[in-house]
Design a protein around this motif. Structure first.
Motif, PDB file in Angstrom:
ATOM      1  N   ALA A  14       0.833  -1.212   0.000  1.00 45.18           N
ATOM      2  CA  ALA A  14       0.000   0.000   0.000  1.00 45.18           C
ATOM      3  C   ALA A  14       0.860   1.251   0.000  1.00 45.18           C
ATOM      4  N   ALA A  15       1.964   1.215   0.736  1.00 48.73           N
ATOM      5  CA  ALA A  15       2.854   2.377   0.806  1.00 48.73           C
ATOM      6  C   ALA A  15       3.540   2.636  -0.532  1.00 48.73           C
ATOM      7  N   ILE A  16       3.975   1.572  -1.202  1.00 49.40           N
ATOM      8  CA  ILE A  16       4.635   1.727  -2.510  1.00 49.40           C
ATOM      9  C   ILE A  16       3.678   2.351  -3.514  1.00 49.40           C
ATOM     10  N   ILE A  17       2.466   1.821  -3.576  1.00 51.68           N
ATOM     11  CA  ILE A  17       1.469   2.378  -4.492  1.00 51.68           C
ATOM     12  C   ILE A  17       1.202   3.837  -4.144  1.00 51.68           C
ATOM     13  N   GLY A  18       1.071   4.116  -2.863  1.00 47.38           N
ATOM     14  CA  GLY A  18       0.792   5.479  -2.422  1.00 47.38           C
ATOM     15  C   GLY A  18       1.879   6.461  -2.800  1.00 47.38           C
ATOM     16  N   LEU A  19       3.142   6.054  -2.682  1.00 48.01           N
ATOM     17  CA  LEU A  19       4.238   6.960  -3.041  1.00 48.01           C
ATOM     18  C   LEU A  19       4.203   7.312  -4.523  1.00 48.01           C
ATOM     19  N   GLY A  20       3.795   6.364  -5.343  1.00 43.96           N
ATOM     20  CA  GLY A  20       3.648   6.680  -6.757  1.00 43.96           C
ATOM     21  C   GLY A  20       2.527   7.667  -7.010  1.00 43.96           C
ATOM     22  N   ARG A  21       1.437   7.534  -6.261  1.00 42.76           N
ATOM     23  CA  ARG A  21       0.276   8.400  -6.461  1.00 42.76           C
ATOM     24  C   ARG A  21       0.494   9.808  -5.909  1.00 42.76           C
ATOM     25  N   LEU A  22       1.267   9.930  -4.841  1.00 40.96           N
ATOM     26  CA  LEU A  22       1.453  11.251  -4.228  1.00 40.96           C
ATOM     27  C   LEU A  22       2.311  12.172  -5.080  1.00 40.96           C
ATOM     28  N   GLY A  23       3.123  11.604  -5.968  1.00 34.54           N
ATOM     29  CA  GLY A  23       3.831  12.416  -6.947  1.00 34.54           C
ATOM     30  C   GLY A  23       4.995  13.219  -6.421  1.00 34.54           C
TER      31      GLY A  23
ATOM     32  N   ARG B  44       6.529   0.473 -11.103  1.00 30.55           N
ATOM     33  CA  ARG B  44       5.397   1.251 -11.621  1.00 30.55           C
ATOM     34  C   ARG B  44       5.346   2.633 -10.971  1.00 30.55           C
ATOM     35  N   ALA B  45       5.680   2.703  -9.681  1.00 31.55           N
ATOM     36  CA  ALA B  45       5.670   3.994  -8.980  1.00 31.55           C
ATOM     37  C   ALA B  45       6.784   4.900  -9.496  1.00 31.55           C
ATOM     38  N   LEU B  46       7.963   4.350  -9.740  1.00 33.96           N
ATOM     39  CA  LEU B  46       9.066   5.140 -10.287  1.00 33.96           C
ATOM     40  C   LEU B  46       8.711   5.690 -11.669  1.00 33.96           C
ATOM     41  N   VAL B  47       8.021   4.896 -12.457  1.00 36.57           N
ATOM     42  CA  VAL B  47       7.594   5.363 -13.780  1.00 36.57           C
ATOM     43  C   VAL B  47       6.546   6.467 -13.632  1.00 36.57           C
ATOM     44  N   GLN B  48       5.606   6.298 -12.698  1.00 33.98           N
ATOM     45  CA  GLN B  48       4.622   7.348 -12.449  1.00 33.98           C
ATOM     46  C   GLN B  48       5.293   8.662 -12.080  1.00 33.98           C
ATOM     47  N   LEU B  49       6.346   8.573 -11.284  1.00 33.05           N
ATOM     48  CA  LEU B  49       7.072   9.773 -10.863  1.00 33.05           C
ATOM     49  C   LEU B  49       7.974  10.320 -11.960  1.00 33.05           C
ATOM     50  N   ASN B  50       8.200   9.517 -13.019  1.00 33.15           N
ATOM     51  CA  ASN B  50       9.179   9.842 -14.063  1.00 33.15           C
ATOM     52  C   ASN B  50      10.535  10.153 -13.425  1.00 33.15           C
ATOM     53  N   ALA B  51      10.954   9.255 -12.548  1.00 35.13           N
ATOM     54  CA  ALA B  51      12.166   9.460 -11.755  1.00 35.13           C
ATOM     55  C   ALA B  51      13.411   9.086 -12.561  1.00 35.13           C
TER      56      ALA B  51
END
Length: 530
Positions: free
Chosen positions: A392-401, A444-451
């Protein structure tokens, strides 16, 4: 009373529409109103009909409508914010009941017809695939942001996806339901029930939590000719629909619905929620039945917010209440309180039983992301006692941006069994579904962040594997330049090979989907950029 359905308009595709029955006479008052427009592609509706189109919907206790999308996908669906969204292929999309905040929940399935949602917002589907030349069924647990790979990653790049829990052989999955009703015996309760049109049978999947996902065991439940859908009402009556020989085009003289109840079942009328007090509605949130909890929640959300938030928060904090009741109360609180509820939800994230749900609720609305602190998410990633809270935390970090989360995401461990060969792997890949979940979601979260910068900097460190995995999807000149520079400095041949693999994936980029193509029922599964 709002009824959401799909309206098929061949000129523009399907719309998700709402009918309102203000006087409760069972007849809609006035014309339908769109919630989401063009959520399937008219090109295929005209040529094939709706068998791979957008299908079933179901309301979650978290306040979202979940939509099963077949692999026709859609191009520039429009929600009530005016937001346009495109999805190439199948998966799950969700939207708020007012038609706003539409987003992709998961992607990479073929032809799901429905979703089954348990009391804790775990989502299950029974998919009909054809990557191997047969109509095999795959039962999957859908995790927010996850990629399931059909068809381009499914066969040869399996290490990059969340695999299904099981391949069940031939069939054709259709409607689904998570049965959660106290009038049903334990043998048939608290389980996903899945209709299979191809097998003319309804199946139960007994799921057991394992890491960040589940394992399962399939059992036969009910035989019906070309069964299509099922649902349960507030009194525990199960309704099952059968197509029964109507063919692909439909036939008004065919098909039927049956009603089933357990042996010795006794009818109990569902209460009139409109006349119920806030106290009575809150009591229903503690019910053993999902229908009661959801409908009580929806009525509570129409009442005075202050009265509701104070009352439901007491249920959230009462450890004598069942976990399903506490979770229902928490999601009711989150919807009613909005921004004002963040502080309490942060504190709730320290409760071991409620941590994963509090983290999901905190990151649920992107419009509130700037007000949500990162600390509880980072704490959950570092705490190895709960994989589900970590997920849940990993998904959340991607969503928080927030880009500062990239460092923590890069440190998520990749299973030792993870393999990233330059040319892919033939056949099923030997990674347990549960083992790959945290690393997959971190990518997936790193991609969402475009890190990009953080991933490039992590090459040739202990975090190289996950960084290179994420860079496969980052079509940015900085990524290419960084990879070439890292290759020139690399001392290890294995690292050089991994960098070349990643660069190879960035050499081409998929053309933006315009809704005019479909990969047919026999897709080429060799890999990306077909």
């Amino acid at each position: 009373v709002l009824h959401t359905v799909f309206k098929d308009t061949l000129a523009t595709g399907m719309d998700l529409v709402v009918f309102e029955d203000k006087d409760h006479d069972g007849i809609a008052d006035g014309p339908s109103k769109p919630l989401v427009e063009h959520i399937s592609n008219p090109v295929y509706l005209q040529g094939r009909g709706t068998d791979h189109a957008t299908n079933g919907i179901r309301m979650g206790i978290d306040g979202w409508i979940y939509i099963a999308v077949g692999d026709f996908g859609f191009h520039e669906a429009i929600d009530r914010d005016g937001k346009k969204l495109t999805m190439h292929g199948g998966g799950i999309v969700r939207v708020r009941p007012d038609g706003k905040e539409m987003e992709i929940f998961s992607h990479g399935t073929r032809n799901i017809y429905d979703v089954a949602i348990d009391p804790f917002m775990n989502i299950f589907t029974r998919d009909n695939t054809n990557d191997g030349g047969g109509w095999n069924i795959r039962f999957s647990h859908h995790i927010q942001s996850a990629e399931y790979g059909y068809p381009v990653l499914f066969k040869h790049f399996t290490e990059e996806i969340i695999p299904a829990m099981i391949d069940l052989g031939g069939g054709s999955g259709t409607g689904s339901l998570f049965m959660d009703d106290p009038s049903w015996p334990e043998k048939f309760n608290h389980v996903p029930m899945m209709a299979d049109w191809g097998r003319s049978e309804v199946y139960i999947h007994r799921v057991t939590a394992s890491g960040g996902s589940f394992t399962q065991k399939e059992e036969s439940f009910l035989k019906m000719p070309q069964v299509t859908d099922l649902d349960v009402d507030g009194s525990g009556r199960l309704y099952v629909a059968a197509w029964d020989g109507a063919g692909y085009e439909g036939d008004s003289s065919k098909g039927f619905v049956v009603r089933a109840v357990p042996a010795n079942w006794q009818y109990k009328p569902f209460p009139d929620l409109k006349s119920a007090s806030v106290v009575e509605l809150v009591t229903l949130l503690k019910s053993e039945g999902a229908v009661a909890r959801l409908n009580a929640q929806q009525e509570l959300l129409s009442r005075n917010a202050k009265d509701v938030t104070d009352a439901v928060w007491q249920i959230v904090m009462d450890k004598n209440v069942s976990l399903a009741g506490r979770v229902a109360a928490m999601y009711t609180y989150a919807q009613a309180a909005g921004k004002d509820g963040i502080k309490n939800l942060v504190e709730l994230s320290s409760d071991a039983a409620m941590s994963e749900f509090a983290l999901r609720a905190l990151a649920d609305r992107k419009s509130l992301a700037n007000d949500v602190p990162l600390e509880p998410f980072i704490k959950a990633i570092k705490d190895t006692s709960s994989v589900r809270a970590e997920v849940a935390a990993i998904i959340g970090l991607g969503r928080l941006g927030k880009m500062e989360a990239a460092k923590e995401l890069l440190q998520v461990k990749v299973p030792a069994s993870f393999v990233a060969p330059p040319k892919g792997v033939e056949g099923p890949h030997a990674i347990p579904n549960t083992a790959i979940v945290p690393a997959h979601l971190a990518v997936r979260a790193l991609v969402q962040l475009n890190a990009v910068d953080a991933c490039v900097a992590a090459i040739n460190t202990n975090d190289s594997t996950i960084a290179l995995w994420a860079l496969r999807y980052m079509y940015d000149q900085k990524a290419v330049d960084g990879l070439i520079n890292a290759y020139n400095q690399a001392q290890s041949q294995n690292l050089k090979n991994s960098i070349l693999t990643t660069l190879g994936r960035l050499y081409n980029m998929e053309t933006p989907y315009d809704g005019s193509t479909w990969w047919s029922t026999r897709p080429d599964g060799h890999g990306p950029f077909l």
